[in-house]
Enzyme design. Structure first.
Site, mmCIF file in Angstrom:
data_model
loop_
_atom_site.group_PDB
_atom_site.id
_atom_site.type_symbol
_atom_site.label_atom_id
_atom_site.label_comp_id
_atom_site.label_asym_id
_atom_site.label_seq_id
_atom_site.Cartn_x
_atom_site.Cartn_y
_atom_site.Cartn_z
ATOM 1 N N HIS A 198 12.217 -3.876 -4.384
ATOM 2 C CA HIS A 198 11.045 -3.046 -4.649
ATOM 3 C C HIS A 198 11.353 -1.921 -5.624
ATOM 4 O O HIS A 198 10.442 -1.425 -6.297
ATOM 5 C CB HIS A 198 10.480 -2.496 -3.338
ATOM 6 C CG HIS A 198 9.657 -3.492 -2.594
ATOM 7 N ND1 HIS A 198 8.366 -3.232 -2.174
ATOM 8 C CD2 HIS A 198 9.923 -4.758 -2.201
ATOM 9 C CE1 HIS A 198 7.884 -4.302 -1.554
ATOM 10 N NE2 HIS A 198 8.823 -5.244 -1.564
ATOM 11 N N ASP A 199 12.602 -1.521 -5.720
ATOM 12 C CA ASP A 199 12.984 -0.556 -6.743
ATOM 13 C C ASP A 199 13.059 -1.232 -8.106
ATOM 14 O O ASP A 199 12.443 -0.779 -9.076
ATOM 15 C CB ASP A 199 14.332 0.082 -6.397
ATOM 16 C CG ASP A 199 14.743 1.141 -7.401
ATOM 17 O OD1 ASP A 199 13.874 1.949 -7.800
ATOM 18 O OD2 ASP A 199 15.918 1.168 -7.801
ATOM 19 N N SER A 257 13.772 4.961 -8.641
ATOM 20 C CA SER A 257 12.479 5.655 -8.650
ATOM 21 C C SER A 257 11.797 5.575 -7.284
ATOM 22 O O SER A 257 11.023 6.469 -6.921
ATOM 23 C CB SER A 257 11.566 5.084 -9.735
ATOM 24 O OG SER A 257 11.363 3.688 -9.551
#
Length: 320
Positions: free
Chosen positions: A67-68, A77
């Site tokens: 997911h990053d 982030s």
């Protein structure tokens, strides 16, 4: 006969600068050799105690990395806390866990190697350890990523795949990361770890579409676990496959039998572009491990920040 191809790839990678679509990519396999030589042993030690306490933790770290990396590249982030733009605002990041453990590991490394190790590299190394600890391949990855100065929940909404993703969309997303169709199918093998939440399953159960075939007994078990079209709680879940804490090829065996949790699972087992790879991975776990390792490497090295493009954050949840 044992395959020597991955070893050859590794040796070649060690002997030349690594470049995956980034000009003058400064990722290296020995990036922290002098600046933080104990980096990987520190991460492994910290994660081991957690993995022994919580058998579901490896799946959480693998998902955290995906997911990053999927949003702005592997730039940490997803760890930034921002009232108006945090990626955790996105519904696609529902049930992301253990961000605080990355921050904890960072604090330990700051004592040993101040200002050297990026949060982005810690996330990727944690995912690598999660795969290995769970019985999956030991993946060699280059390091030197820098942390981003921005985050965006709107980008997370746009770039993280939804539970209803089509095969066309799925192929497009991962080919944009430099993956072949075979590697794209292998990256979905990450579903071999962890669980699926009813929130992401009920749409398929109670609004079935033509061609979305499920094993009848499996469908009945899902309806027992997720009995209402609107889940009574966000905490209800079912295992992704028969061995949810072991990294193996059971995911592919299950989806061939109509036992995939999500629509994309069912669809890649039937689409003529992807079905041959599903079958190959179901029959040959070592081959799946090789393809997954290659896909993991590409995902973790595409569109990353290096040198002055980013920072090494002092704290993972805030910019310097």
């Amino acid at each position: 006969m044992e395959r020597s191809f991955p070893l050859i790839l590794f040796l070649l990678a060690m002997s030349m600068p690594l470049s995956f679509g980034i000009k003058q990519n400064q990722l290296h396999y020995n990036y922290y050799k002098f600046s933080c030589p104990n980096l990987e042993s520190v991460i492994k030690s910290e994660l081991l105690s957690l993995f022994l306490r919580d058998a579901t933790a490896p799946a959480a770290f693998l998902r955290l990395m995906f997911h990053d990396c999927q949003v702005q590249g592997c730039d940490a982030s997803i760890l930034l806390d921002s009232n108006d733009s945090s990626e955790m605002i996105s519904s696609r990041n529902f049930a992301i866990r253990y961000r605080e453990i990355i921050s904890h590991i960072k604090s330990i490394l700051e004592e040993e190697c101040p200002g050297q190790v990026s949060c982005a590299d810690i996330i990727v190394l944690a995912a690598k350890e999660a795969v290995s600890f769970s019985g999956g391949p030991l993946i060699q990855i280059p390091l030197g990523r820098k942390d981003s100065r921005t985050c965006s929940f709107k980008e997370a909404d746009a770039k993280l795949p939804s539970p209803t993703i089509t095969v066309d969309e799925f192929i497009s997303i991962f080919m944009s990361k430099g993956m072949s169709i075979e590697e794209s199918v292998s990256i979905l093998g990450a579903h071999t770890l962890g669980v699926g939440h009813c929130l992401n399953i009920v749409g398929r159960l109670y609004d079935q579409r033509i061609g979305d075939e499920m094993d009848l007994n499996f469908e009945a078990s899902l309806r027992l676990a997720c009995p209402t079209e609107i889940p009574l709680t966000n905490l209800t879940f079912v295992p992704n496959d028969m061995t949810p804490i072991i990294f193996d090829n059971h995911y592919y065996r299950d989806i061939i039998m109509g036992r995939g949790l999500f629509g994309i699972d069912s669809n890649i087992s039937r689409d003529p572009r992807t079905a041959p790879f599903v079958m190959r991975f179901a029959l040959d776990q070592n081959y799946f491990f090789e393809a997954f390792s290659s896909a993991f490497l590409k995902l973790s090295t595409t569109n990353v920040l290096t040198n002055e493009q980013g920072d090494v954050r002092r704290q993972c949840n805030q910019v310097n």
